[in-house]
Design a protein around this motif. Sequence first.
Motif, PDB file in Angstrom:
ATOM      1  N   LEU A  43      65.552  68.926 -25.070  1.00  0.00           N
ATOM      2  CA  LEU A  43      65.165  68.208 -26.289  1.00  0.00           C
ATOM      3  C   LEU A  43      63.910  68.798 -26.932  1.00  0.00           C
ATOM      4  CD1 LEU A  43      65.851  64.541 -25.123  1.00  0.00           C
ATOM      5  CD2 LEU A  43      67.140  65.838 -26.839  1.00  0.00           C
ATOM      6  N   GLY A  44      63.256  69.745 -26.244  1.00  0.00           N
ATOM      7  CA  GLY A  44      62.108  70.416 -26.831  1.00  0.00           C
ATOM      8  C   GLY A  44      60.752  69.909 -26.414  1.00  0.00           C
ATOM      9  N   ASP A  45      60.691  68.866 -25.589  1.00  0.00           N
ATOM     10  CA  ASP A  45      59.393  68.361 -25.114  1.00  0.00           C
ATOM     11  C   ASP A  45      59.046  69.108 -23.826  1.00  0.00           C
ATOM     12  OD1 ASP A  45      57.145  66.998 -24.344  1.00  0.00           O
ATOM     13  OD2 ASP A  45      57.995  64.989 -24.604  1.00  0.00           O
ATOM     14  N   LEU A  46      58.529  70.316 -23.972  1.00  0.00           N
ATOM     15  CA  LEU A  46      58.335  71.197 -22.826  1.00  0.00           C
ATOM     16  C   LEU A  46      57.180  70.753 -21.933  1.00  0.00           C
ATOM     17  CD1 LEU A  46      58.879  74.633 -24.600  1.00  0.00           C
ATOM     18  CD2 LEU A  46      60.543  73.212 -23.400  1.00  0.00           C
ATOM     19  N   VAL A  47      56.159  70.127 -22.514  1.00  0.00           N
ATOM     20  CA  VAL A  47      55.030  69.654 -21.692  1.00  0.00           C
ATOM     21  C   VAL A  47      55.493  68.562 -20.746  1.00  0.00           C
ATOM     22  CG1 VAL A  47      52.772  68.545 -21.753  1.00  0.00           C
ATOM     23  CG2 VAL A  47      53.357  70.290 -23.458  1.00  0.00           C
ATOM     24  N   ARG A  48      56.213  67.592 -21.268  1.00  0.00           N
ATOM     25  CA  ARG A  48      56.744  66.507 -20.426  1.00  0.00           C
ATOM     26  C   ARG A  48      57.765  67.049 -19.433  1.00  0.00           C
ATOM     27  NH1 ARG A  48      55.812  62.269 -17.550  1.00  0.00           N
ATOM     28  NH2 ARG A  48      57.465  60.692 -17.541  1.00  0.00           N
ATOM     29  N   ALA A  49      58.572  67.994 -19.876  1.00  0.00           N
ATOM     30  CA  ALA A  49      59.578  68.580 -18.995  1.00  0.00           C
ATOM     31  C   ALA A  49      58.932  69.258 -17.790  1.00  0.00           C
ATOM     32  CB  ALA A  49      60.424  69.588 -19.771  1.00  0.00           C
ATOM     33  N   LYS A  50      57.873  70.020 -18.031  1.00  0.00           N
ATOM     34  CA  LYS A  50      57.191  70.709 -16.937  1.00  0.00           C
ATOM     35  C   LYS A  50      56.612  69.722 -15.936  1.00  0.00           C
ATOM     36  CE  LYS A  50      53.522  74.133 -16.181  1.00  0.00           C
ATOM     37  NZ  LYS A  50      52.517  75.014 -16.873  1.00  0.00           N
ATOM     38  N   ALA A  51      56.009  68.640 -16.421  1.00  0.00           N
ATOM     39  CA  ALA A  51      55.431  67.633 -15.529  1.00  0.00           C
ATOM     40  C   ALA A  51      56.503  66.967 -14.679  1.00  0.00           C
ATOM     41  CB  ALA A  51      54.666  66.594 -16.348  1.00  0.00           C
ATOM     42  N   LEU A  52      57.650  66.658 -15.277  1.00  0.00           N
ATOM     43  CA  LEU A  52      58.726  65.997 -14.536  1.00  0.00           C
ATOM     44  C   LEU A  52      59.315  66.915 -13.468  1.00  0.00           C
ATOM     45  CD1 LEU A  52      60.510  64.193 -17.506  1.00  0.00           C
ATOM     46  CD2 LEU A  52      59.501  63.058 -15.520  1.00  0.00           C
ATOM     47  N   VAL A  53      59.518  68.167 -13.797  1.00  0.00           N
ATOM     48  CA  VAL A  53      60.100  69.095 -12.823  1.00  0.00           C
ATOM     49  C   VAL A  53      59.140  69.319 -11.655  1.00  0.00           C
ATOM     50  CG1 VAL A  53      60.823  71.488 -12.497  1.00  0.00           C
ATOM     51  CG2 VAL A  53      61.632  70.221 -14.481  1.00  0.00           C
ATOM     52  N   ARG A  54      57.850  69.429 -11.949  1.00  0.00           N
ATOM     53  CA  ARG A  54      56.875  69.577 -10.866  1.00  0.00           C
ATOM     54  C   ARG A  54      56.844  68.340  -9.973  1.00  0.00           C
ATOM     55  NH1 ARG A  54      51.396  72.668 -13.004  1.00  0.00           N
ATOM     56  NH2 ARG A  54      52.337  74.753 -13.078  1.00  0.00           N
ATOM     57  N   SER A  55      56.945  67.172 -10.582  1.00  0.00           N
ATOM     58  CA  SER A  55      56.989  65.931  -9.789  1.00  0.00           C
ATOM     59  C   SER A  55      58.219  65.907  -8.900  1.00  0.00           C
ATOM     60  CB  SER A  55      56.979  64.721 -10.726  1.00  0.00           C
ATOM     61  OG  SER A  55      55.781  64.661 -11.467  1.00  0.00           O
ATOM     62  N   ALA A  56      59.336  66.395  -9.429  1.00  0.00           N
ATOM     63  CA  ALA A  56      60.566  66.444  -8.641  1.00  0.00           C
ATOM     64  C   ALA A  56      60.418  67.379  -7.453  1.00  0.00           C
ATOM     65  CB  ALA A  56      61.734  66.874  -9.525  1.00  0.00           C
ATOM     66  N   ALA A  57      59.796  68.537  -7.675  1.00  0.00           N
ATOM     67  CA  ALA A  57      59.608  69.498  -6.588  1.00  0.00           C
ATOM     68  C   ALA A  57      58.761  68.907  -5.474  1.00  0.00           C
ATOM     69  CB  ALA A  57      58.962  70.775  -7.126  1.00  0.00           C
ATOM     70  N   ARG A  58      57.728  68.147  -5.838  1.00  0.00           N
ATOM     71  CA  ARG A  58      56.894  67.502  -4.814  1.00  0.00           C
ATOM     72  C   ARG A  58      57.635  66.380  -4.115  1.00  0.00           C
ATOM     73  NH1 ARG A  58      52.850  68.077  -8.939  1.00  0.00           N
ATOM     74  NH2 ARG A  58      53.286  65.938  -9.595  1.00  0.00           N
ATOM     75  N   ALA A  59      58.532  65.719  -4.838  1.00  0.00           N
ATOM     76  CA  ALA A  59      59.226  64.563  -4.264  1.00  0.00           C
ATOM     77  C   ALA A  59      60.312  64.960  -3.271  1.00  0.00           C
ATOM     78  CB  ALA A  59      59.840  63.719  -5.389  1.00  0.00           C
ATOM     79  N   PHE A  60      60.860  66.151  -3.416  1.00  0.00           N
ATOM     80  CA  PHE A  60      61.871  66.582  -2.459  1.00  0.00           C
ATOM     81  C   PHE A  60      61.213  66.856  -1.109  1.00  0.00           C
ATOM     82  CE2 PHE A  60      64.446  67.831  -6.242  1.00  0.00           C
ATOM     83  CZ  PHE A  60      65.578  67.074  -5.939  1.00  0.00           C
ATOM     84  N   GLY A  61      61.868  66.480  -0.042  1.00  0.00           N
ATOM     85  CA  GLY A  61      61.323  66.627   1.301  1.00  0.00           C
ATOM     86  C   GLY A  61      61.329  68.066   1.774  1.00  0.00           C
ATOM     87  N   PRO A  62      60.656  68.316   2.899  1.00  0.00           N
ATOM     88  CA  PRO A  62      60.553  69.686   3.420  1.00  0.00           C
ATOM     89  C   PRO A  62      61.892  70.289   3.818  1.00  0.00           C
ATOM     90  CG  PRO A  62      59.703  68.089   4.998  1.00  0.00           C
ATOM     91  CD  PRO A  62      59.926  67.342   3.743  1.00  0.00           C
ATOM     92  N   LYS A  63      62.875  69.458   4.100  1.00  0.00           N
ATOM     93  CA  LYS A  63      64.182  69.964   4.487  1.00  0.00           C
ATOM     94  C   LYS A  63      65.083  70.270   3.283  1.00  0.00           C
ATOM     95  CE  LYS A  63      64.288  67.628   8.989  1.00  0.00           C
ATOM     96  NZ  LYS A  63      65.038  66.722   9.876  1.00  0.00           N
ATOM     97  N   GLU A  64      64.605  69.966   2.100  1.00  0.00           N
ATOM     98  CA  GLU A  64      65.421  70.144   0.893  1.00  0.00           C
ATOM     99  C   GLU A  64      64.971  71.406   0.153  1.00  0.00           C
ATOM    100  OE1 GLU A  64      66.634  65.843  -0.624  1.00  0.00           O
ATOM    101  OE2 GLU A  64      64.477  65.990  -0.226  1.00  0.00           O
ATOM    102  N   ALA A  65      65.084  72.531   0.843  1.00  0.00           N
ATOM    103  CA  ALA A  65      64.604  73.808   0.286  1.00  0.00           C
ATOM    104  C   ALA A  65      65.383  74.211  -0.958  1.00  0.00           C
ATOM    105  CB  ALA A  65      64.713  74.900   1.349  1.00  0.00           C
ATOM    106  N   VAL A  66      66.683  73.972  -0.955  1.00  0.00           N
ATOM    107  CA  VAL A  66      67.496  74.357  -2.114  1.00  0.00           C
ATOM    108  C   VAL A  66      67.092  73.558  -3.337  1.00  0.00           C
ATOM    109  CG1 VAL A  66      69.833  74.379  -3.055  1.00  0.00           C
ATOM    110  CG2 VAL A  66      69.445  75.110  -0.707  1.00  0.00           C
TER     111      VAL A  66
END
Length: 406
Positions: A43-66
Amino acid sequence: MDSLIAAAARALAAGDPLGALNRVALRDDAPALALRGIAMAQLGDLVRAKALVRSAARAFGPKEAVARARCIVAEAEIALASRDLGWPAKSLDAARATLEAHGDHLNAAHARYLEVRRLLLIGRLDEAERLLDGFDPAPFPPASSAAHELIVAGIAMRRLRTKTARAALVRAGRAARHAGIPGLTAEVESAVRLLDSPAARLIARGEERLLLLDEVEALMASKALVVDACRNVVRDAGSVVALATRPVLFNLARVLAEAWPADVPRDTLIARAFRMKHADESHRARLRVEMGRLRTMLGALADVTATRRGFALVPRRASEVVVLARPVEEEHASMLAFLADGESWSSSALALALGASQRTVQRALDSLAAAGKVQSFGRGRARRWMTPPMPGFATALLLPTPLPID
């Protein structure tokens, strides 16, 4: 994977970010955060998109490498879209290796395409070709095939291989229509228009005309002596002399080429090459020295002869002398060429792409902004620069190194 996550993922794959958000907008679990980030990016909101993706990466557990690797790839794509070209390529390469090791070949291929597109943007064509060499997009969905062909076309345009570029764009258009994603189809159509837009300007015998890319390709293959102001080289069919680090010599060569077959008065040469309004004996002495250097540099291509009123260029093998210039020439033209793609660029990304210091780029941006030619938004590291596209010109072809020299 629950049904809502699966449905949102399918919506994103089909280019429907609003449909994806309708399913996961109120969820904060890791998969939902990742999908929301990708939707906001579409949708073009790249600042919000970057924050959400980083939050997702932190939220995935250590066993969820993929899953974490997919988030890294998504963040790299957001960085590329926002022209943040300084993101760590090693992280993307590690994520690609993880995805390949776990059998996620589709997302691994996407990671490869992102790195190739980054290399293409900053002019590192040899590396881009090596990374793409031998890669077969056939097993992947139509959207991936379209992305592959767009990259092939982009490299071919910069290598002056117009037939290869047109063929790749035909395949890209076919794949984009099959994928049914409007944004992808529009990107292919935009690339096709570039081939039918002026890519350079020919100056010969006192006249000027615009050239399409295939005409530039034909010119470079001809027997003419070409003074190439796009790359600051002088070439004919047999050899190339690079003068990028000798701006005074190149300016002299260009003035002589524009006047060919006539000669150029000494005062005109001094004014154009040395930027002096009034010439004295010291300037004329310097002109003689620089002309001697130019004669030595161009020895295999042309001679520089003295005449009663000035100097003339005499080609050794070529039957014609021409100048190849950008369609539009002005101060900071290379920077405007990057900004004219319609995307927002950071000053650090421009510095990387132009091979200049960030301070030099910032001064140029301030000058262009004062003249009303560019505009910025955001502050600090989030500050971005952009300008509307120049209508009627192949702005993506106005990169500092768009033409081959061998």
